[in-house]
Design an enzyme around this catalytic site. Structure first.
Site, mmCIF file in Angstrom:
data_model
loop_
_atom_site.group_PDB
_atom_site.id
_atom_site.type_symbol
_atom_site.label_atom_id
_atom_site.label_comp_id
_atom_site.label_asym_id
_atom_site.label_seq_id
_atom_site.Cartn_x
_atom_site.Cartn_y
_atom_site.Cartn_z
ATOM 1 C CG ASP A 1 -59.732 50.809 11.184
ATOM 2 O OD1 ASP A 1 -60.856 51.009 11.674
ATOM 3 O OD2 ASP A 1 -59.234 49.660 11.058
ATOM 4 C CG LEU A 2 -59.741 51.284 17.655
ATOM 5 C CD1 LEU A 2 -58.597 52.012 18.351
ATOM 6 C CD2 LEU A 2 -61.024 51.450 18.472
ATOM 7 C CG ASP A 3 -61.481 47.362 16.185
ATOM 8 O OD1 ASP A 3 -61.040 47.271 17.331
ATOM 9 O OD2 ASP A 3 -62.642 47.735 15.926
ATOM 10 C CB THR B 1 -60.076 44.948 19.238
ATOM 11 O OG1 THR B 1 -60.099 45.785 18.102
ATOM 12 C CG2 THR B 1 -59.607 45.721 20.449
ATOM 13 C CE LYS C 1 -59.288 41.119 10.760
ATOM 14 N NZ LYS C 1 -57.904 40.844 10.401
ATOM 15 C CB SER D 1 -63.038 53.131 14.578
ATOM 16 O OG SER D 1 -63.548 51.887 15.028
ATOM 17 C CB ALA D 2 -67.455 50.692 12.137
ATOM 18 C CE LYS E 1 -63.871 52.553 8.674
ATOM 19 N NZ LYS E 1 -62.832 52.046 9.585
ATOM 20 C CD GLU F 1 -59.687 50.956 7.449
ATOM 21 O OE1 GLU F 1 -59.406 49.758 7.669
ATOM 22 O OE2 GLU F 1 -60.703 51.493 7.898
ATOM 23 C CG ASP F 2 -57.241 46.373 9.840
ATOM 24 O OD1 ASP F 2 -58.019 47.353 9.870
ATOM 25 O OD2 ASP F 2 -57.518 45.273 10.331
HETATM 26 C C1 G6P Z 1 -64.686 47.823 13.804
HETATM 27 C C2 G6P Z 1 -64.345 46.341 13.761
HETATM 28 C C3 G6P Z 1 -65.583 45.510 13.496
HETATM 29 C C4 G6P Z 1 -66.672 45.873 14.495
HETATM 30 C C5 G6P Z 1 -67.006 47.354 14.410
HETATM 31 C C6 G6P Z 1 -68.056 47.785 15.412
HETATM 32 O O1 G6P Z 1 -64.948 48.288 12.529
HETATM 33 O O2 G6P Z 1 -63.384 46.084 12.753
HETATM 34 O O3 G6P Z 1 -65.248 44.151 13.603
HETATM 35 O O4 G6P Z 1 -67.846 45.122 14.280
HETATM 36 O O5 G6P Z 1 -65.815 48.099 14.650
HETATM 37 O O6 G6P Z 1 -67.524 47.674 16.710
HETATM 38 P P1 G6P Z 1 -68.339 47.807 18.066
HETATM 39 O O7 G6P Z 1 -67.261 47.949 19.111
HETATM 40 O O8 G6P Z 1 -69.168 49.070 17.959
HETATM 41 O O9 G6P Z 1 -69.181 46.615 18.198
HETATM 42 MG MG MG Z 2 -59.736 47.710 11.067
#
Ligand code: G6P
Ligand code: MG
Length: 216
Positions: A8-10, A16, A44, A115-116, A146, A170-171
């Site tokens: 996952d990224l964030d 972020t 999240k 990541s979403a 997710k 993942e967090d």
């Molecule tokens: C991640 C974050 C979410 C965020 C989503 C979409 O999953 O944890 O908080 O809404 O990405 O991010 P974006 O950069 O496409 O708005």
């Molecule tokens: Mg995350």
């Protein structure tokens, strides 16, 4: 032996969440909705549009806007979010991440991003770690977010690894559920929340050793 890593990224590679929070809080305020950090936890891992829908529902305004108006609101949030990321650099990698990615490269373990976030390629570039990832799943190609396992299965296949041979990082609780539903080994990263269902939970990547992890 495990053969691939899915990140996952964030909250895993970089933090972020604080910038998402500022941008959503400001947008919500313009709509007369107040969100706090506890509510932010529920955003999240949730896509941009689903996050907006959750905020509107929280403020009892779920039917107040048309689809086009909602797209404009989501764009406004993203514009502010991207501005907040302007100074992002290698210094914003979470502890242990760079070392872990270097170890993975040395062990020839392919890595991909699940990541979403539509901003993931830009963020990874700013963090200076784009080269470590064989693939970044494009969230536009997903039918479900997710905790559905779709994103993790795609991320594994994109680097030629069967989900059962992959380890997901993942967090967020929704992410751990997605990783487990994909049939992968789940590493939870959190110093504060208990991630239910994680096979292993650590506070940060500094606690992880690639060789040990793939050979368990
Ligand atoms: C991640 C974050 C979410 C965020 C989503 C979409 O999953 O944890 O908080 O809404 O990405 O991010 P974006 O950069 O496409 O708005
Ligand atoms: Mg995350």
């Amino acid at each position: 032996m495990k053969k691939g890593f899915i990140f996952d990224l964030d909250g895993v590679i970089t933090d972020t969440a604080k910038f998402h929070y500022i941008a959503w809080k400001n947008l919500a305020a313009t709509l007369g909705i107040t969100i706090d950090e506890t509510f932010n936890e529920t955003l999240k891992g949730i896509s941009r549009m689903d996050s907006l829908d959750k905020i509107l529902a929280y403020g009892h305004k779920e039917n107040a806007f048309t689809t086009t108006e909602k797209e404009t609101l989501a764009q406004k949030k993203n514009d502010e979010y991207v501005k907040l990321l302007a100074d992002l650099s290698e210094a914003d990698l979470l502890p242990g991440v760079h070392d872990f990615l270097v170890q993975a490269k040395e062990q020839t373990i392919p890595c991909s991003i699940a990541s979403a976030s539509k901003n993931a390629p830009m963020i990874l570039d700013k963090l200076g770690v784009l080269e470590f990832f064989g693939h970044i799943v494009d969230p536009e190609t997903l039918t479900k977010g997710k905790p559905d396992p779709e994103i993790f299965i795609k991320a594994a296949k994109s680097i030629g690894v069967e989900p059962k041979d992959a380890i997901g990082f993942e967090d967020a609780q929704a992410g751990i559920e997605g990783i487990k539903a994909a049939g992968m080994y789940a590493v939870g990263l959190s110093a504060t929340e208990t991630l239910i269902g994680a096979d292993l939970q650590v506070a940060s990547m500094t606690e992880l050793d690639v060789e040990q992890l793939i050979n368990q």
